[in-house]
Design a protein around this motif. Structure first.
Motif, PDB file in Angstrom:
ATOM      1  N   ALA A 157     -12.561  55.384 -26.644  1.00 41.44           N
ATOM      2  CA  ALA A 157     -12.766  56.767 -26.253  1.00 41.44           C
ATOM      3  C   ALA A 157     -12.061  57.688 -27.246  1.00 41.44           C
ATOM      4  O   ALA A 157     -10.972  57.374 -27.727  1.00 41.44           O
ATOM      5  N   PHE A 158     -12.716  58.802 -27.556  1.00 38.75           N
ATOM      6  CA  PHE A 158     -12.122  59.766 -28.466  1.00 38.75           C
ATOM      7  C   PHE A 158     -12.311  61.179 -27.947  1.00 38.75           C
ATOM      8  O   PHE A 158     -13.256  61.451 -27.196  1.00 38.75           O
ATOM      9  N   LYS A 159     -11.458  62.048 -28.373  1.00 41.03           N
ATOM     10  CA  LYS A 159     -11.579  63.481 -28.087  1.00 41.03           C
ATOM     11  C   LYS A 159     -10.662  64.239 -29.035  1.00 41.03           C
ATOM     12  O   LYS A 159      -9.941  63.622 -29.833  1.00 41.03           O
ATOM     13  N   CYS A 160     -10.670  65.558 -28.903  1.00 44.48           N
ATOM     14  CA  CYS A 160      -9.825  66.434 -29.718  1.00 44.48           C
ATOM     15  C   CYS A 160      -8.373  65.983 -29.675  1.00 44.48           C
ATOM     16  O   CYS A 160      -7.807  65.739 -28.622  1.00 44.48           O
ATOM     17  N   THR A 161      -7.752  65.878 -30.863  1.00 46.74           N
ATOM     18  CA  THR A 161      -6.339  65.496 -30.929  1.00 46.74           C
ATOM     19  C   THR A 161      -5.469  66.740 -31.105  1.00 46.74           C
ATOM     20  O   THR A 161      -4.275  66.631 -31.292  1.00 46.74           O
ATOM     21  N   LEU A 162      -6.091  67.887 -31.081  1.00 44.16           N
ATOM     22  CA  LEU A 162      -5.469  69.151 -31.462  1.00 44.16           C
ATOM     23  C   LEU A 162      -4.873  69.008 -32.871  1.00 44.16           C
ATOM     24  O   LEU A 162      -3.828  69.540 -33.189  1.00 44.16           O
ATOM     25  N   CYS A 163      -5.606  68.274 -33.689  1.00 45.53           N
ATOM     26  CA  CYS A 163      -5.196  67.987 -35.072  1.00 45.53           C
ATOM     27  C   CYS A 163      -3.727  67.611 -35.148  1.00 45.53           C
ATOM     28  O   CYS A 163      -2.927  68.236 -35.846  1.00 45.53           O
ATOM     29  N   TYR A 164      -3.410  66.551 -34.415  1.00 42.65           N
ATOM     30  CA  TYR A 164      -2.030  66.065 -34.383  1.00 42.65           C
ATOM     31  C   TYR A 164      -1.491  65.851 -35.795  1.00 42.65           C
ATOM     32  O   TYR A 164      -0.380  66.263 -36.134  1.00 42.65           O
ATOM     33  N   ASP A 165      -2.330  65.230 -36.635  1.00 39.07           N
ATOM     34  CA  ASP A 165      -1.864  64.932 -37.995  1.00 39.07           C
ATOM     35  C   ASP A 165      -1.551  66.204 -38.781  1.00 39.07           C
ATOM     36  O   ASP A 165      -0.612  66.250 -39.568  1.00 39.07           O
ATOM     37  N   ARG A 166      -2.332  67.261 -38.562  1.00 39.42           N
ATOM     38  CA  ARG A 166      -2.064  68.522 -39.268  1.00 39.42           C
ATOM     39  C   ARG A 166      -0.814  69.199 -38.702  1.00 39.42           C
ATOM     40  O   ARG A 166       0.007  69.731 -39.449  1.00 39.42           O
ATOM     41  N   VAL A 168       1.751  67.832 -37.401  1.00 36.73           N
ATOM     42  CA  VAL A 168       2.954  67.144 -37.867  1.00 36.73           C
ATOM     43  C   VAL A 168       3.372  67.699 -39.231  1.00 36.73           C
ATOM     44  O   VAL A 168       4.553  67.842 -39.530  1.00 36.73           O
ATOM     45  N   ASP A 169       2.368  68.065 -40.047  1.00 36.77           N
ATOM     46  CA  ASP A 169       2.668  68.618 -41.367  1.00 36.77           C
ATOM     47  C   ASP A 169       2.796  70.138 -41.352  1.00 36.77           C
ATOM     48  O   ASP A 169       2.760  70.784 -42.399  1.00 36.77           O
ATOM     49  N   GLY A 170       2.875  70.719 -40.165  1.00 32.86           N
ATOM     50  CA  GLY A 170       3.064  72.164 -40.075  1.00 32.86           C
ATOM     51  C   GLY A 170       1.811  72.976 -40.328  1.00 32.86           C
ATOM     52  O   GLY A 170       1.891  74.178 -40.605  1.00 32.86           O
ATOM     53  N   LEU A 171       0.644  72.344 -40.249  1.00 31.38           N
ATOM     54  CA  LEU A 171      -0.608  73.082 -40.463  1.00 31.38           C
ATOM     55  C   LEU A 171      -1.259  73.387 -39.123  1.00 31.38           C
ATOM     56  O   LEU A 171      -1.058  72.667 -38.149  1.00 31.38           O
ATOM     57  N   GLU A 172      -2.079  74.428 -39.077  1.00 30.59           N
ATOM     58  CA  GLU A 172      -2.805  74.688 -37.837  1.00 30.59           C
ATOM     59  C   GLU A 172      -4.052  73.810 -37.807  1.00 30.59           C
ATOM     60  O   GLU A 172      -4.522  73.343 -38.847  1.00 30.59           O
ATOM     61  N   PRO A 173      -4.612  73.555 -36.620  1.00 33.40           N
ATOM     62  CA  PRO A 173      -5.796  72.700 -36.524  1.00 33.40           C
ATOM     63  C   PRO A 173      -6.951  73.207 -37.390  1.00 33.40           C
ATOM     64  O   PRO A 173      -7.074  74.419 -37.641  1.00 33.40           O
ATOM     65  N   ALA A 174      -7.791  72.286 -37.831  1.00 29.81           N
ATOM     66  CA  ALA A 174      -8.856  72.612 -38.778  1.00 29.81           C
ATOM     67  C   ALA A 174      -9.795  73.687 -38.245  1.00 29.81           C
ATOM     68  O   ALA A 174     -10.223  74.571 -38.999  1.00 29.81           O
TER      69      ALA A 174
END
Ligand code: SF4
Ligand code: SF4
Lengths: 278, 351
Positions: A157-166, A168-174
């Protein structure tokens, strides 16, 4: 700190930049070319492979504008009576809404997940750990907004991660980054709440009294869900955007169901015992 | 309508029908109107479950009910070797098949063990996995002892050891609550979702599943004993009485569930589910066997026939509920009416 989204549908132009940005950043597979025939929206819905979905609500009005109408004035938000009693909406309305996982405060999908794959991460976002999910699919019917599905050919199952990886690097979601009108805003949930209230007040002052915030405990978060970290400013009833008015927490009644089952077990056990009496 | 102004409209005193302003794309403002949705696209997603899940519900219920009957017999001091044998092996087989069905259904079957990573009391899927594990293992031990007693492992030291080391009474009693939990929690598994037809019936789903599971289990035992012409007369009489009582309770619970489901129960009577639900579950699974069980003198033939009918009806009932859940989830009207007022379960509702 809890982060979330504020999606202001009143400024969305339906460009679908968020949808594309999400697909690209998260390397989500295509969903195929399907022509719905309903509207310009051929994505239809959120799924395990579509984490942002822009809904196109294109219902033209039956009534027509007649007479000499100043379209420029119309577009510039006049509030005086229109000629011939025409309604402003008579041009038909195109409403757009970029839908996403609501990151529920008490998340039904998280409570349903038997493997503990769905967690709240350090940003207080609801996050599926792909290395743990075993694809039982129980989160899918648990979500009150139809956000999650199992990805075909993958099983998980997948869904929005709220761009967890971004994050973590201080970026806003894509999606928020790509949105040209700032319809999607990202930030601290408390700040977003204030921004949403201010924006709704601004809209009310302009005469759009139907604007409201969806995703508060009162609207879109009752029945134990306690509100959502993805909030939306809507101009119509939630159902128009395919959202429920008062969703509920499905796990609210698990305890009650177990009590009922235990009572039934006692009664049926007694019935069996009585059956042995000759 | 000629002097309606934009201001009037936005303030709700323009073109007002039923006290609500007319909005752009909802020409009708009737609260019961049918067009509240987004091009009819389902607002929630249905469960992917195919045949493995209803089959699991069915065999799990048979295992649970069988264990209940034999344990009660044992507790009452009624020792019938044929009954014990049938029930021990039934539990073993159902508890081998159940996890196979459940793992088969996973998107990533090779990761099934992640179910055992954590125990979540709020997740019926989690509690179900754990109770299956415990019930299955205890049932397995009991069946091992039975096999040793039956000489299936040869008359050797190991058999003797198994018989001596496995405390039969204690294990049966210990397994009972977990077996019963397996039997009723399948109801909670489907009602703890966003699917209107299931969620609406949260209070009666578990009792209905347990009653239906017990009635299939009793029929299974009676079928086995009659076909093998074994079982003491007292066992058969008790089975018969229990079957009668359970089928009445089951019918009552299904009727109450239908009342509770009210308008959201409609999918059970839809074209694709009605043959299963009305024809399979109600007529052949309850009405016909009830007629056989309550009419005249009991004969072996009648018992066998009614057992077969109940078993088939129980399977049909589970398929009908799962199919109806899919229709219910795919129907925007059902979900929006359910999740719009107080029809959905509320925190303050009690059993
Ligand atoms: S919207 Fe659905 S997927 Fe997102 S957190 Fe809530 S229950 Fe989970
Ligand atoms: S499919 Fe994965 S994330 Fe969803 S409930 Fe099952 S294990 Fe959890």
């Amino acid at each position: 700190m809890a982060t979330g989204f504020l999606t202001d549908t009143t400024v969305c132009i339906g460009c679908k930049a968020c949808e594309v940005a999400c697909k690209q950043w998260n390397q989500l597979p295509a969903d195929g070319y399907e022509f719905t025939g309903d509207s310009y929206d051929n994505t239809k819905q959120l799924s395990g492979t579509t984490w942002r979905h822009v809904a196109f609500i294109e219902n033209p009005k039956k009534k027509r504008l007649t007479g000499d109408i100043d379209l420029v004035a119309l577009a510039e938000d006049v509030t005086e009576p229109l000629p011939n009693g025409a309604e402003l909406d008579a041009l038909g309305r195109w409403a757009f809404m970029s839908d996403v996982c609501k990151h529920c405060v008490a998340a039904p999908c998280q409570q349903a997940c038997p493997t503990g794959s769905i967690i709240r991460n350090e940003f207080d976002n609801v996050y599926i750990q792909p290395d743990i999910c075993n694809g039982c699919g129980y989160c899918v019917p648990a979500c009150p907004y139809g956000v999650i599905t199992q990805a075909p050919h993958d099983g998980r199952a997948f869904k929005c991660t709220l761009c967890y990886d971004r994050q973590v690097d201080g970026l806003e979601p894509a999606c928020a980054k790509a949105c040209p009108t700032n319809s999607i805003q990202f930030g601290d949930v408390e700040d977003l709440k204030v921004m949403a209230e201010e924006r709704v007040q601004e809209l009310h002052d302009k005469g759009y009294t139907q604007a409201y915030v969806w995703g508060t405990p009162e609207v879109g978060g009752t029945g134990g869900i306690d509100g959502n970290h993805s909030k939306f400013i809507l101009m119509d009833e939630p159902e128009t955007y395919n959202l429920p008015k008062h969703p509920y927490l499905p796990q609210e009644k698990v305890k009650g169901g177990v009590v009922a089952g235990a009572i039934a077990a006692g009664v049926l056990g007694a019935v069996v015992a009585l059956a042995f009496r000759d | 309508m000629s002097d309606t102004t934009r201001q009037d409209l936005t303030q709700g005193n323009g073109h007002v029908t039923n006290g609500r302003p007319e909005t752009s794309h909802h020409p009708e403002t009737d609260p019961k109107r049918e067009d509240k949705h987004y091009y009819g696209i389902p607002p929630i997603k249905h469960a992917h479950w195919t045949w493995q899940i209803p089959v699991y519900f069915w065999i799990g219920g048979i295992g649970a009910g069988t264990h209940l009957f034999s344990t009660v017999a044992q507790l009452l001091g009624h020792d019938d070797p044929a009954l014990k044998r049938a029930s021990r092996y039934t539990v073993l087989v159902t508890m081998i098949l159940s996890p196979i069905m459940l793992i088969w259904d996973l998107g990533r079957p090779e990761r099934f063990y992640n179910m055992m990573r954590i125990l979540k009391l709020r997740s019926p899927m989690s509690t179900q996995s754990w109770s299956l594990l415990i019930f299955g293992n205890l049932g397995g031990l009991l069946a091992a002892r039975q096999a040793a007693e039956d000489g299936l492992m040869g008359r050797n030291a190991l058999s003797g050891l198994l018989i001596r080391l496995i405390p039969e009474r204690l294990l049966s009693l210990l397994a009972l609550p977990f077996g019963l939990f397996v039997g009723f929690n399948t109801g909670n598994l489907i009602s703890a979702t966003s699917v209107p037809i299931w969620a609406r019936n949260w209070a009666l789903m578990a009792p209905t599943f347990l009653a239906s599971g017990l009635s299939t289990a009793l029929s299974w035992l009676s079928l086995v004993l009659h076909l093998t012409r074994s079982g003491e007369p007292k066992t058969l009489r008790a089975l018969h009485r229990a079957e009668r009582a359970t089928i009445v309770i089951e019918a009552g619970l299904i009727a109450a569930s239908l009342v509770r489901m009210s308008r959201w129960g409609k999918p059970l009577f839809s074209k694709s589910v009605a043959p299963l639900f009305v024809g399979g579950a109600l007529l052949s699974g309850i009405a016909a066997p009830a007629a056989l069980l309550f009419s005249g003198k009991q004969t072996r033939g009648k018992s066998i026939l009614s057992s077969l009918l109940v078993l088939a009806g129980g399977l049909a009932f589970r398929f009908a509920l799962i199919k109806a859940g899919r229709i219910s989830a795919d129907d925007p009207e059902a979900y929006f009416t359910f999740a719009s007022d107080r029809s959905a379960p509320q925190p303050e509702d009690k059993v």
